[in-house]
Design a protein around this motif. Structure first.
Motif, short mmCIF file in Angstrom:
data_model
loop_
_atom_site.label_atom_id
_atom_site.label_comp_id
_atom_site.label_asym_id
_atom_site.label_seq_id
_atom_site.Cartn_x
_atom_site.Cartn_y
_atom_site.Cartn_z
N TYR A 14 0.78 -1.24 0.00
CA TYR A 14 0.00 0.00 0.00
C TYR A 14 0.82 1.29 0.00
N ASP A 16 2.42 3.00 -2.04
CA ASP A 16 2.30 3.91 -3.18
C ASP A 16 0.85 4.12 -3.61
N ARG A 17 -0.10 3.76 -2.76
CA ARG A 17 -1.50 3.78 -3.16
C ARG A 17 -2.01 5.19 -3.46
N SER A 19 -0.18 7.62 -4.74
CA SER A 19 0.62 8.25 -5.79
C SER A 19 -0.15 8.31 -7.11
N PHE A 22 0.64 5.43 -9.32
CA PHE A 22 0.32 4.06 -8.91
C PHE A 22 -0.23 3.26 -10.08
N HIS B 13 -7.13 9.16 -8.77
CA HIS B 13 -6.23 9.93 -7.90
C HIS B 13 -7.03 10.87 -7.00
#
Lengths: 53, 150
Positions: A14, A16-17, A19, A22, B13
């Motif tokens: 998790y 880099d979730r 980012s 990702f 995002h």
């Protein structure tokens, strides 16, 4: 698994979730993570996967 | 309707940024306003993200239920960090919330077997006060067949 092992898995899974770069892990990438953490055996294998209809 | 891939990732995002900042997802109207899209475009994009397992939608398809490790609804796994409360989808995800945020956190978890609670501190990257175990109900090959049951 122990909380410590789950924490080790959570960190690598998790971190880099949030980012914008990702990308969802491939099965091979996931298996490599499991192996690095010593998570091996049938439970952590993808063999026998049957896609949901 | 095909949604441009760049739009999908902008929406993904945004969902994660808002979850991290507030502990909750936005409504479709808010997402549309932020991204300068129509609500229909957002709905289509959400459905595409759901099909890709990037997020999981509510039953009516008009809201975000899960963006792993975050949950939009209360669960037995509450994580507090910097004054914000988050719900995690499972015991693994309660640790995942901290890993995603990268901030110290306090976790309040309820054991399924007897409804007792435990508190776990995550400080400077170390987990403290955590004698329990994390149980995965499903093997890896089944994780995405029914994620809410994993």
């Amino acid at each position: 698994m122990t909380i410590g092992k789950a924490w080790a898995l959570a960190k690598v899974w998790y971190y880099d979730r949030l980012s914008p770069e990702f990308h969802r892990r491939t099965v091979d990438e996931a298996l490599a993570i499991f192996e690095e953490l010593g998570l091996t055996g049938p439970f952590w294998s993808f063999a026998g996967h049957t896609p949901t209809p | 309707m095909t949604v441009p891939e760049a739009t999908l990732w902008r929406l993904r995002h945004l969902i994660y940024q808002v979850f991290a900042a507030t502990g909750q997802p936005q409504e479709i109207t808010q997402m549309a306003n932020v991204l300068h899209l129509s609500e229909d475009d957002v709905l289509h994009a959400l459905r595409s993200l759901d099909e890709m397992h990037s997020v999981f939608l509510t039953g009516d398809g008009r809201g975000v239920l899960m963006a792993n490790p975050f949950s939009a609804v209360p669960t037995p796994f509450r994580v507090s960090a910097d004054g914000v409360d988050y719900w995690a989808n499972c015991a693994w995800d309660m640790l995942g919330v901290h890993a995603a945020l990268g901030r110290d956190a306090t976790i309040h978890a309820t054991y399924a077997a007897d409804d007792t609670t435990t508190e776990i501190q995550v400080v400077n990257g170390d987990v403290e006060g955590a004698p329990g175990i994390v149980h995965f109900q499903q093997p890896f090959r089944a994780w995405y067949d029914d994620l809410s049951h994993t």
